[in-house]
Design an enzyme around this catalytic site. Structure first.
Site, PDB file in Angstrom:
ATOM      1  N   THR A 363      10.257  44.776  69.420  1.00 56.99           N
ATOM      2  CA  THR A 363       9.107  45.624  69.781  1.00 56.99           C
ATOM      3  C   THR A 363       8.303  46.020  68.546  1.00 56.99           C
ATOM      4  OG1 THR A 363      10.368  46.478  71.664  1.00 56.99           O
ATOM      5  CG2 THR A 363       8.433  47.723  70.988  1.00 56.99           C
ATOM      6  N   SER A 680      32.459  27.754  76.701  1.00 54.16           N
ATOM      7  CA  SER A 680      32.727  27.578  75.277  1.00 54.16           C
ATOM      8  C   SER A 680      34.123  28.026  74.851  1.00 54.16           C
ATOM      9  CB  SER A 680      31.673  28.323  74.447  1.00 54.16           C
ATOM     10  OG  SER A 680      31.742  29.709  74.679  1.00 54.16           O
ATOM     11  N   LYS A 723      27.692  33.552  66.765  1.00 55.36           N
ATOM     12  CA  LYS A 723      29.150  33.433  66.748  1.00 55.36           C
ATOM     13  C   LYS A 723      29.686  33.416  65.316  1.00 55.36           C
ATOM     14  CE  LYS A 723      29.505  31.163  71.249  1.00 55.36           C
ATOM     15  NZ  LYS A 723      29.872  29.968  72.008  1.00 55.36           N
TER      16      LYS A 723
END
Length: 804
Positions: A363, A680, A723
């Site tokens: 934003t 995954s 990750k």
């Protein structure tokens, strides 16, 4: 609450059905008798003991009602007076004596005769009944004051009695209720129960009368105001006429505004036409208000006013760097847009979509774009919006109709080329009122939005010069057609060095200002900020980091107020605990030691990456695979695929081919209340099962992610950067990844790549060779069985590659 004992009596009396009135005991009621059967019943009663049973009929329009068309409960009355009229009818005055319920109706010589059961109560007054009587009397007094059709003195005098039965019947007879409601009260034989019912009815009727009085007073005030306004308007017109100003000055002013607004020709023509209709309408009519509001909106929307755009690329780059640290790809795209603006005279508006976890600056980046380009900035939050009219507005035929939020925000901006932020575009929903995401298709399509039509304005409005910026945490909830209209730019989570720089350059200064402190009062060391990042926050963005810095600043502000403006302190790792208490997160490896069946997996969520510990254990059983931890369908299917792979590789893993017949395998992913899904975790689950079956521990310092196939192939995954950041935060610096994800390393910051050792693998055999602490025992396989198994464990051509 009981009123006493009930006594029954049965008697035969002439019966007469009556219309539109319910007779209560103790009440004197006059009415006219005209039906032949009713006249005969009346004459029979007059000839005997002057007692007759009166019951109300269901439908007043039926002349000769049957027994089934008459209420079963009525009143035995005493005929006080009777007078025969010239037309043959009889006018009678009756007094109610007691209630009765019809047991049987017979036809006796042209009139009805009823067998009636009378119930008499021996009334035993007590404190409870007296209290109920006082309440009912008080409520009735309020009712009489509010009801204009009842005489106050007469009614109050009539209810001054000590008999609860007589009190309830007197009040019921004088209430302005429907026939059905009065009949319900008549059918209550127990005086104590009638007291309760009457009190409830009075409460409701008093509330209705109060509401009626409020509405009447409001209508009266509105009428008085309208008359006053009309009178004053006429006075003003007369005064203006005397002064020679005429009556059309207001309309002339509106016409001038329309001419000066810079509307397109078709819009201008419609506005002039609406103005002519407004002139012909009475000024006090409701339609004139609608028409005037419409003209006001047409004039309020910017048709030609534009912000003078700053196209200085050097200035824009300086502004973006001052407001945000990192985000190089985003900044490059914005600077490219400005470069094109310099080369092309009338380029189409850009439509960007920033996608990333909370707190990474989506934003605020939109506000920086407006600041860098010199445009106005407006923001519209789409979170929870489910009505298509929020985008397109309502048609003018509806009362209180307004334009949609797009036109309202354009009015707020005041220019036709603002930066328009569509915040939380992934949080829209839909219901019976329509789908707002479908309405946005036109708004965000550069080929269509130059002729956007709002339902309220009902004219084409040009949105092609607006710089639209959408934000989202995830894309899978955004319809594909809407995604296709936007240029998606992903904002990944920040690395630890990036967070340190953001805190030093932006967050600390902001929180010092909000807490009323200066740099002399408090100083944060780099180690203190790292301590905050590692031990008090676990996030992809910096929102919680800013919150914790703010907590420290407020505590210092309190000390400054107590000890004076000269107080100062340096925040270090040693005293962070004094300000924020015990650490919230431990800066350790995912697991304390290498264990059998315990593997560190990697997951991606809306708020960034996270560690997903996976446990597997083997118990005696019959080959059942149990999955717990609130796993989704896809994740469960991955677990079954992993199990099938393990069974197909049983002998190569040092297991007998029928090992599963004697064991149950339980796979659990902790934090069981949190839903988990996705493919995954396939190699993670397979490694946990292989370790549990072979009793070989899994290395504690390694994490992994990848999808598994039945043949043991490792397929690519998404969210690689998030990750790896999660593994780095947890202290895991060695990760196993699918080989197809090697191309995605370009998105990973160089300092993160250098800090980690990455293994890229093609098969599950390579995963086990790296992840397990020792090699699995290799069992010789008969030649006839080898064809049914997958490729050998490792070989020269499929050795894993490593990046360090």
């Amino acid at each position: 609450m009981t009123a006493g004992k009930e006594k029954f009596e049965t008697r035969k009396v002439p019966m007469m059905p009556i219309r539109d009135v319910v007779i209560f005991p103790f009440m004197m009621t006059p009415f006219v008798v005209g039906r032949e059967s009713s006249v005969r019943a009346l004459e029979e009663a007059l000839g005997s003991d002057k007692k007759i049973f009166l019951a109300t009929q269901h439908d007043a329009s039926v002349d000769e009602p049957k027994a089934s068309e008459i209420y079963q409960v009525g009143t035995v009355v005493n005929i006080v007076q009777s007078l025969k009229l010239p037309d043959g009818n009889i006018k009678v005055l009756v007094e109610g004596i007691e209630r009765g319920k019809v047991l049987q109706i017979t036809d006796a010589e042209g009139y009805m005769q009823a067998t009636v059961r009378l119930a008499r109560y021996a009334i035993e007054t007590n404190a409870q009944i007296e209290q109920s009587m006082q309440r009912v009397t008080s409520l009735f007094e309020q009712y009489v004051k509010l009801c204009q059709s009842l005489n106050y003195e007469t009614m109050i005098a009539a209810v001054r009695m000590e008999d609860p039965a007589k009190l309830t019947d007197t009040i019921a007879a004088n209430l302005q209720l429907s026939i059905e409601e009065k009949q319900e009260l008549l059918e209550v034989f127990d005086p104590a129960e009638r007291l309760t019912r009457i009190a409830d009815v009075l409460d409701i009727e008093i509330e209705k009368l109060n509401m009626d009085r409020t509405i009447q007073s409001r209508v009266k005030r509105q009428m008085e105001r309208a008359q006053k306004e009309y009178y004053l308007n006429e006075k003003i017109k007369a005064i203006q006429k005397e002064l020679g100003r005429g009556e059309k000055s207001e309309f002339d002013e509106l016409k001038k505004k329309i001419e000066a607004a810079g509307m397109p020709k078709d819009v201008r023509d419609k506005a002039i036409q609406e103005l002519k209709k407004l002139e012909a309408m009475p000024p006090m009519s409701a339609e004139s208000t609608v028409s005037r509001n419409y003209l006001d909106w047409l004039l309020a929307v910017p048709w030609k006013k534009r912000s003078k755009e700053i196209r200085n690329i050097s200035r824009a780059e300086r502004v973006l760097n001052e407001d945000h640290y990192g985000l190089e790809k985003i900044k490059e795209r914005i600077l490219e847009f400005l470069a094109v603006r310099q080369l092309v005279k009338n380029p189409k508006g850009s439509i960007l979509c920033f996608v990333g976890p909370p707190g990474v600056g989506k934003t605020s980046l939109g506000m920086s774009i407006a600041k860098a380009t010199g445009r106005k900035f407006v923001r519209m939050s789409l979170g929870g919006v489910r009505d298509e009219a929020e985008i397109r507005g309502h048609r003018r035929t509806y009362i209180g109709a307004l334009p949609g939020q797009i036109i309202q925000m354009m009015k707020k901006a005041g220019t036709k080329n603002p930066v328009f932020m569509l915040d939380e575009v992934d949080k829209m929903s839909m219901d019976f009122r329509g789908d707002p995401s479908a309405a946005l298709l036109e708004v965000l399509d550069p080929e269509q939005n130059y002729m956007f039509v709002d339902h309220y304005l009902d004219v084409e409005y040009d949105l092609s010069q607006v710089f639209f910026v959408a934000t989202a945490n995830v894309l899978h909830t955004v319809p594909p057609a809407l995604q296709d209209r936007m240029e998606v730019l992903r904002l990944h989570g920040y690395t630890e060095p990036e967070k340190v720089e953001i805190a030093k350059q932006f967050l600390v200064k902001k929180q010092l200002e909000q807490a009323g402190l200066n740099e002399k009062n408090i100083k944060f060391t780099d180690d203190a900020i790292i301590n905050l990042i590692r031990h008090y926050t676990r996030e992809a963005g910096v929102r919680n980091l800013e919150r914790e810095i703010g907590n420290i600043c407020r505590k210092i502000a309190r000390r400054v107020v107590k000890e004076g403006a000269s107080f100062s302190v340096t925040v270090t790792p040693d005293n962070v605990n004094d300000f924020l208490g015990v650490i919230k997160f431990r800066d350790t490896l995912a697991h304390e030691k290498s264990e059998v069946g315990l593997v560190s997996g990697l997951a991606w969520t809306e708020v960034g990456g996270s560690i997903l510990s996976t446990e597997a254990t083997v118990v005696d059983g019959k080959g059942k695979l149990t999955l717990t931890g609130k796993l989704g369908d896809v994740m469960q299917e991955s677990a079954h695929a992993a199990m099938s792979y393990i069974r197909s590789r049983a002998q190569r893993l040092g297991l007998t081919r029928d090992f599963y017949r004697n064991f149950d395998i339980h796979v659990h992913v902790p934090e069981g209340a949190i839903p988990k899904d996705g493919p995954s975790a396939g190699i993670t689950i397979a490694t946990a099962i292989a370790s549990a079956l072979s009793k070989v521990p899994v290395r504690r310092d390694i994490a992994m992610t990848g999808e598994i196939t039945l043949r043991g192939k490792v397929l690519p995954i998404g969210g690689l950067k998030e990750k790896l950041l999660a593994a780095h935060r947890a202290g895991l610096f060695e990760v196993i990844l699918p080989r197809d994800n090697e191309k995605d390393l370009a998105e990973v910051p160089e300092n993160l790549r250098n800090a980690m050792k990455l293994h890229f693998v093609d098969t599950m055999d390579q995963v086990l060779a790296i992840a397990l602490e020792q090699a699995l025992p290799v069992v010789e396989i008969p030649a006839d069985a080898s064809q049914a198994l997958a490729p050998p464990l490792t070989g020269p051509s499929d050795a894993p590659s490593a990046h360090q």
